[in-house]
Design an enzyme around this catalytic site. Structure first.
Site, PDB file in Angstrom:
ATOM      1  N   ASP A 506     -33.238 100.687  37.842  1.00  0.00           N
ATOM      2  CA  ASP A 506     -34.035  99.853  38.747  1.00  0.00           C
ATOM      3  C   ASP A 506     -35.518  99.925  38.373  1.00  0.00           C
ATOM      4  O   ASP A 506     -35.961 100.835  37.652  1.00  0.00           O
ATOM      5  CB  ASP A 506     -33.808 100.367  40.177  1.00  0.00           C
ATOM      6  CG  ASP A 506     -34.047  99.312  41.241  1.00  0.00           C
ATOM      7  OD1 ASP A 506     -34.628  98.256  40.925  1.00  0.00           O
ATOM      8  OD2 ASP A 506     -33.661  99.561  42.401  1.00  0.00           O
ATOM      9  N   ASP A 576     -31.590  90.726  45.257  1.00  0.00           N
ATOM     10  CA  ASP A 576     -31.276  91.524  46.442  1.00  0.00           C
ATOM     11  C   ASP A 576     -30.726  90.650  47.554  1.00  0.00           C
ATOM     12  O   ASP A 576     -30.272  91.167  48.576  1.00  0.00           O
ATOM     13  CB  ASP A 576     -32.533  92.253  46.937  1.00  0.00           C
ATOM     14  CG  ASP A 576     -32.743  93.564  46.208  1.00  0.00           C
ATOM     15  OD1 ASP A 576     -31.804  94.017  45.523  1.00  0.00           O
ATOM     16  OD2 ASP A 576     -33.838  94.133  46.312  1.00  0.00           O
TER      17      ASP A 576
HETATM   18  C1  DGJ Z   1     -33.888  97.464  44.678  1.00  0.00           C
HETATM   19  C2  DGJ Z   1     -32.521  97.056  44.226  1.00  0.00           C
HETATM   20  O1  DGJ Z   1     -32.481  95.713  43.909  1.00  0.00           O
HETATM   21  C3  DGJ Z   1     -31.520  97.406  45.325  1.00  0.00           C
HETATM   22  O2  DGJ Z   1     -30.250  96.959  44.971  1.00  0.00           O
HETATM   23  C4  DGJ Z   1     -31.547  98.880  45.557  1.00  0.00           C
HETATM   24  O3  DGJ Z   1     -31.083  99.547  44.410  1.00  0.00           O
HETATM   25  C5  DGJ Z   1     -32.951  99.337  45.912  1.00  0.00           C
HETATM   26  N1  DGJ Z   1     -33.922  98.878  44.951  1.00  0.00           N
HETATM   27  C6  DGJ Z   1     -33.015 100.835  46.002  1.00  0.00           C
HETATM   28  O4  DGJ Z   1     -34.287 101.274  46.192  1.00  0.00           O
END
Ligand code: DGJ
Length: 757
Positions: A506, A576
């Protein structure tokens, strides 16, 4: 097949000399290079003056000599016979790698500054070479070499034209690479700038591609958005002046994607011309279409030139990232399918390149930071019973992280949450017959972390400026090898401690105060790019030392969905926003350039955490099947009715996924124009099987079923519909359509078509 032709031409022209009041003959010796792909031709010419002119890019034309398109006889400004006005030649001629400051006032592709501060730059042609295959792109740094992501091309698949130019003032060598693919309508471009002299110079602009098209009758297509609504397609006609997109965030970004297309005004999914451009890069970028005074279009794409420079010391070189160019004379759909084929066959690497990915369950939307071993095991127990194959432990397992305010950089297990340690957890998950995956955010450092307390200078920062916080975290200075080594050592310890088979990498904030405690002041503008090279270095270590691990890149959702990342990870978290209806646009926009096999897509709980909408469980499944399928919900707490659907959904996914992963993608409806309905299909390469999906977003009054025309089938083959069991010819299904009988909000259907022999 020879796909690069080189011709030495001696051309005879006449031109009207208005001062003398008569026609005058003149000759021009040139070298013409013609690159062919199955459906496109790209031609360029080195003129007698040393200028490298662009001749043609478009539908394949096997004519021997397209140099007439340069119109040298008609052009009153031809440099050879008009020394009194070379400036006009510079500002009108179509160029391959236009430079700054010598009369071409259109956007330039290349500029360098020498020790005297001069910025005007001039390139002259010195020679060429043809290489079978495609060379790798490597950047040498002081303490390591980094291979830049690029499309692979074996000698069977591609040949490369290498053109050497020389910069007049500094003697710098600028080597241009053009690779033409034999089976796909793809040409890639990049460049290497070499210092063969004995004084340093600074490259201040180095685009990956520049194309001068002889018309302004195009629409500009880009993929723009924001967090939770990435890559929404926008299309607008070109107009005089400049239309551009960029990112100055240190990553490709939620807001823009390093993709742009120029398409004819009437181009649709099936017809019309489309030129697609995509930068194989994950940092700051710039792409621009400019309509010039003569109603032509100059398109440039490359690393963002703002706040960029790179000092090239004597003997050193600078490698420019690659741009991919795709041409289609059969609409935007064909352009997309060419990108998909290219990336699936020639960019994505590793064990999972052509392999089914495990159906996963991720605990992020299930628990956020509030989990421990028992919670994860209970999710895994329920998931394994439903047929889910992998548990992914998301953010919150390390340091003392119980919210997003700490511990990034401290990659050791928080045993208060993961009681009994990581190995015990992974073993328990494995004992249920499931794989285990883990989340990292390796590029970040929290102010509240042991790492920051020990090394406050490791954060990217500018002395004298307060550091902007975003999600209460800073960005690590990945230009420094000792920092990358430290993070890598920590990651390795975790990876070696248990049977980890998947990583979600990430990246949750963008770069501000772009400065480094280690780089000398005169190299500070290199930091943006050095950062990206550092990320590539670490991801390469990961994929080469742990080839069995499935890597999924992610950046606060889909802020780094770019070909640079695809080189390392066969899949990327798309957004997301997991709402099935929002995903229609996000996934359709993403599919304009990127294959479904790469799109992370999950079924999540309702009301959806991002938009608060409730949609049927089946529609969430049908939409997620366009990507790498998984679940992101607390399976122990959803309704029995929803849970009961999971095994059936997984069985459907497994049946259709080979078609989605390897087949041809057809967008049948246009969700950007009509956001009440969407439909798409995938067809196997042998056209024996297809899977069709339709989503009725909003119910309609006085409802009547609709006909949707299929695409990509074989007209002559006969197909059985899994819905009606009826058999129809491909011609009927494509010319007349299938009946889509969906009423009510958020309803969806999936139909499989299989050839009946
Ligand atoms: C952003 C990601 O897109 C989410 O799926 C998740 O992993 C969060 N970060 C965790 O902080």
């Amino acid at each position: 097949m020879e796909n690069i032709r080189v011709q030495k031409l001696h051309k005879e022209y006449t031109r009207w000399n208005w001062q003398a009041g008569k026609n005058e003959p003149f000759t021009e010796d040139m070298t013409l290079f013609t690159l062919s792909t199955p459906g496109s031709t790209y031609a360029l010419a080195a003129l007698e003056s040393g200028h490298l002119a662009h001749v043609y890019y478009g539908k394949r034309t096997d004519d021997e000599d397209l140099s007439y398109l340069l119109r040298l006889g008609e052009n009153p400004y031809t440099i050879k016979v008009n020394s009194r006005d070379t400036g006009t030649f510079m500002d009108t001629t179509p160029f391959e790698y236009p430079t700054f400051g010598t009369g071409d006032y259109r956007e330039s592709a290349f500029a360098l500054t020498d020790e005297n501060g001069a910025a005007a730059t001039s390139l002259v042609y010195r020679g060429y070479e043809i290489i079978e295959g495609k060379p790798a792109l490597v950047q040498e740094l002081e303490d390591c070499k980094v291979t830049l992501p690029s499309v692979k091309g074996c000698p069977r698949c591609a040949s490369t034209l290498v053109i050497t130019m020389e910069e007049v003032r500094t003697g710098a060598q600028v080597v241009l690479y053009y690779t033409a693919f034999r089976e796909l309508d793809v040409i890639t471009r990049s460049a290497v700038v070499k210092n063969t002299g004995d004084t340093a110079f600074k490259v201040t602009r180095a685009m990956s591609t520049a194309v001068d098209l002889d018309s302004d009758k195009y629409d500009f297509i880009t993929l723009n958005g924001s967090w939770a609504r990435e890559r929404i397609l926008e299309r607008s006609p070109l107009h005089h002046g400049k239309q551009s997109i960029d990112s100055m965030k240190g990553e490709s970004s939620h807001q823009s994607n390093p993709f742009a297309a120029l398409v004819s005004h009437k181009a649709d999914e099936e017809s019309g011309e489309a030129y697609g451009f995509n930068l194989v890069y994950s940092g700051n970028f710039f792409a621009q279409a400019e309509v010039t005074q003569h109603k032509r279009t100059r398109f440039v794409m490359g690393m963002a030139p703002f706040d960029f420079s790179w000092t090239v010391a004597p003997g050193a070189s600078f490698t420019v990232p690659e741009a991919v160019m795709v041409y289609s004379s059969e609409g935007i759909g064909k352009m997309s399918r060419t990108f998909h084929d290219l990336y699936r066959q020639h960019l994505i690497r590793g064990e999972y390149k052509d392999k089914a990915r495990p159906v996963l369950i991720n605990n992020w939307e299930a628990t956020y930071f509030n989990f421990d071993t028992e919670k994860l095991v209970s999710i895994a127990e329920s998931a394994s019973k439903a047929g889910i194959e992998m548990l992914v432990m998301d953010d919150g397992w390390f340091g003392h992280r119980n919210s997003d305010d700490s511990s990034l950089g401290d990659w050791y297990v928080n045993e208060e949450k993961i009681k009994g340690g990581l190995k015990d957890l992974v073993d328990r998950v494995n004992a249920l017959g499931m794989k285990f995956g883990i989340w990292f955010e390796p590029e970040m450092i929290s102010p509240d972390s042991d790492l920051y307390r020990a090394h406050p200078d490791w954060a990217i920062q500018v002395k004298g400026l307060p550091l902007t916080q975003s999600r209460q975290q800073y960005v690590l200075d990945y230009s420094r090898k000792e920092i990358r080594d430290n993070i890598w050592a920590q990651m390795k310890k975790i990876l070696d401690s248990a049977n980890i088979e998947y990583i979600k990498w990430d990246m949750n904030r963008q770069i501000t105060e772009c400065g480094s405690a280690a780089l000398p002041a005169d190299r500070r503008q290199e930091l943006w790019h050095r950062y990206v090279l550092g990320v590539y270095d670490l991801q390469e270590r990961l994929v080469s030392e742990y080839p069995h691990i499935l890597l999924e890149n992610c950046s606060g959702g889909g802020a780094r969905f770019d070909p640079g990342m695809l080189y390392f990870s066969p899949q990327i978290w798309t957004s997301d926003d997991t709402d099935a209806i929002e995903r229609l646009k996000i996934q359709a926009g993403t599919s304009v350039c990127y294959p479904a096999s790469a799109m992370g897509a999950h079924v999540s709980d309702c009301p959806n955490h991002t938009v608060g909408r409730s949609t049927p469980f089946s529609t969430r499944g049908n939409v997620a099947m366009v990507g790498t399928f998984g679940y992101e919900l607390d399976i122990t707490r959803i309704s029995e009715e929803d849970r009961a659907q999971i095994p059936g959904q997984i069985a459907e996914f497994k049946k259709y996924n080979p078609i989605v992963r390897e087949g041809d993608h057809y967008r049948l409806a246009n969700i950007f124009e009509d956001n009440t309905f969407d439909a798409w299909m995938f067809v196997t390469k042998d056209k024996q099987k297809a899977v069709f999906t339709a989503v009725q977003v909003l119910g309609r009054p006085n409802y009547h079923s609709r006909l949707v025309k299929l695409a990509g089938l074989d007209e002559k083959k006969r197909y059985r519909s899994s819905l009606t069991n009826e058999v129809h010819s491909g011609a009927a299904l494509m010319n007349c359509g299938v009946i889509v009988d969906l009423s009510g909000d958020f309803k969806s259907m999936v139909i499989e078509f299989e050839e009946v022999k």
